[in-house]
Design a protein around this motif. Structure first.
Motif, short mmCIF file in Angstrom:
data_model
loop_
_atom_site.label_atom_id
_atom_site.label_comp_id
_atom_site.label_asym_id
_atom_site.label_seq_id
_atom_site.Cartn_x
_atom_site.Cartn_y
_atom_site.Cartn_z
N LEU A 19 0.87 -1.18 0.00
CA LEU A 19 0.00 0.00 0.00
C LEU A 19 0.91 1.22 0.00
N ARG A 21 1.79 5.03 0.15
CA ARG A 21 1.20 6.27 0.69
C ARG A 21 1.71 7.41 -0.18
N ARG A 58 11.73 12.78 -2.41
CA ARG A 58 10.58 13.46 -1.81
C ARG A 58 10.95 14.23 -0.55
N LEU A 121 8.76 7.48 6.87
CA LEU A 121 9.62 6.53 7.58
C LEU A 121 8.99 5.14 7.51
N SER A 126 16.96 3.95 5.21
CA SER A 126 17.55 5.14 4.58
C SER A 126 17.86 6.21 5.62
N LEU A 150 5.18 4.77 9.14
CA LEU A 150 4.52 3.46 8.99
C LEU A 150 5.05 2.59 10.13
#
Ligand code: 5GP
Length: 173
Positions: A19, A21, A58, A121, A126, A150
């Protein structure tokens, strides 16, 4: 209203069963964008942050308006081979194989107070690699900040267990 309502969920991206986001819808809506950036500005105004380190790609979208508003510098952490100058790098594990992030070696100075920013997160892989990069130059990670957590993927737990502070504007179970 929390920023969660501005974030779209796309099933089966980038692969079946995931899923995703999608924060592009938050950036598309000026109210969502303002709410997200204002939430971070409120937390970090007056905190004495020297620089904001952002993770490609992002994270750049979140960190740039925040750095502009707070009046601090922006440190770009990019995927391997994207930065033109002399770099330092860190490898980190992916589900299959490894990846590498890099930073110009002259962008962070020992003793600086750095806020690490990314959009989301998940496992924390990362973010932890970015923290290692920042600390290589003797700087201090003041806090890590994300629009979305998450928690089921364990990143926030891992970062906290390693002694780092985590701030998120919303979470998806
Ligand atoms: P981690 O390293 O914590 O496992 O993954 C976080 C990184 O992957 C972030 O840079 C983030 O942009 C990207 N990422 C992973 N899953 C998602 C997702 O569902 N939505 C978005 N927007 N980014 C994700």
């Amino acid at each position: 209203m929390s920023i969660i309502s501005y974030i779209r969920t796309i099933a089966d991206y980038p692969k079946k069963g995931v899923l995703f986001r999608d924060i592009s819808t938050l950036f598309l809506d000026p109210r969502g964008l303002r709410k997200a950036i204002d939430g971070l500005v409120m937390r970090y105004s007056g905190a004495g942050i020297d620089k904001i380190a952002v993770i490609e790609a992002r994270g750049f979208l979140v960190g740039a308006p925040l750095a502009y508003t707070l009046g601090c510098g922006l440190v770009l952490i990019r995927k391997k081979g994207k930065l033109p100058g002399s770099t330092i790098g860190e490898d980190y594990a992916l589900e299959y194989g490894t990846d590498r992030i890099e930073m110009h070696d002259d962008t962070i100075v020992a003793g600086e107070k750095i806020l690490l920013v990314d959009d989301l997160l998940a496992t924390g892989g990362s973010a932890l690699a970015a923290i290692r990069l920042i600390e290589k130059n003797g700087a201090e990670v003041y806090e890590t900040a994300f629009l979305v957590d998450l928690p089921d993927l364990g990143g926030s737990k891992k970062l906290k267990a390693s002694g780092y502070s985590v701030f998120t504007l919303c979470e998806f179970e």
